[in-house]
Design an enzyme around this catalytic site. Sequence first.
Site, short mmCIF file in Angstrom:
data_model
loop_
_atom_site.label_atom_id
_atom_site.label_comp_id
_atom_site.label_asym_id
_atom_site.label_seq_id
_atom_site.Cartn_x
_atom_site.Cartn_y
_atom_site.Cartn_z
N LYS A 34 113.47 46.16 67.74
CA LYS A 34 113.38 44.98 68.17
C LYS A 34 112.01 44.32 69.24
O LYS A 34 111.41 43.44 69.02
CB LYS A 34 114.72 44.14 68.67
CG LYS A 34 114.97 44.71 69.94
CD LYS A 34 116.40 44.15 70.52
CE LYS A 34 116.64 44.54 71.75
NZ LYS A 34 118.13 44.45 72.06
N ARG A 129 127.29 40.32 79.08
CA ARG A 129 126.57 39.88 77.98
C ARG A 129 127.73 39.74 76.89
O ARG A 129 128.63 38.89 77.13
CB ARG A 129 125.25 40.58 77.77
CG ARG A 129 124.48 39.96 76.96
CD ARG A 129 123.04 40.53 76.39
NE ARG A 129 123.30 41.58 75.60
CZ ARG A 129 122.29 42.29 75.03
NH1 ARG A 129 120.95 42.14 75.28
NH2 ARG A 129 122.60 43.24 74.08
#
Length: 353
Positions: A34, A129
């Site tokens: 990514k 998260r």
Amino acid sequence: MAWVEINTSSIEHNARFLLKLATESGVKIAGVTKVVCGDPIIADKILKVGFQEIGESRLENVKRMKRAALQPKFLLLRLPDKSRYGEVVDLVDSLLISELGPLETLNSLAKEKQKQVEFIYMVDTGDLREGVMYYEASEELEKAVKIAGNNLKGIGTNLGCFGGVVATPGKFEVLLDIGERLKRKTGVEIEKYSAGNTASLTLLERDTLPAGINHYRIGEALMCGTDVTNNRKVPSTVQDTFTLHGEIIELKTKPSVPIGDTGYDAFGRRPTFEERGVRNRAILDLGEQDIPPSGLKPLLEGCEVIHASSDHLIVDITDFDGGLTVGDSLPFRMSYGALLRVMTSPYIVKEYV
Ligand SMILES: *Cc1c(COP(=O)(O)O)cnc(C)c1O
């Protein structure tokens, strides 16, 4: 010209080392692309070294690699918006998930399309998260098993991303316990324990990884050779994978403190200045649109990044021992965060060496 020099053989070196490190502990790794927007040339190098799975957070990047005829297994690291669930099923082989509603929709869609999609349910072991909190995970996972049955292939966790929580064997034992309990309750055996990212490499290096953990997802160590959570270079990796070059478009001698009453800068920040006399300052053809200035480390000794506005990067070159003129380039090493922005910027030319 502002450009990034991509040293593919250094990335291959890191890939080879990480693959060996993981394989020695019976761990499979997904190479996470990514940060380079799924760059197919880079992904191809990683696959040639022996990686079989690519982890991506964006469907656009998966498509980019597929268009380049790359055929690894794709693991989606984060769900897109719900209008794109059809594409998810078409494009990827497995995905990380942390909500029952989307699990149900995606599992039905996969059935409809007769496509095998594996789910890895995320458990939050404290970094805060994604994932169901570990102390509430059993109940939610039982529901996930009811929905997805054997398509629920794994459970995973992620550390070091929001809370900066470091990986310890204890964190991963929590995950293994949850899997054990799930098996006792439902009979469904979790095959994949996807526990690690770069922040968890220390467990492989020290050989303290609890038995049973068998999957990692690695981006930063692969691309940068660094581990920002533990504030270190990863031993046996190299860091010269990417070099940013910006061109000097102005070079002048200026005072170190602005003249006049000061308010806020272009980004609403209140800059502070130290009186250092008159300085030689270069303006480079880069800005906040391409880089976070704090993530750049000049490779020429005596150069110091001072500040950036949208399109101007200001570098103090007073202490550099050598001649520089307008039109010369300055090289920089980048943090993971800076690399992310550089690779995303359409204004920066990408050159592979
Ligand atoms: C980005 C990401 C990774 C890779 O993390 P690195 O720290 O770059 O190794 C792993 N897992 C998930 C869920 C991610 O989003």
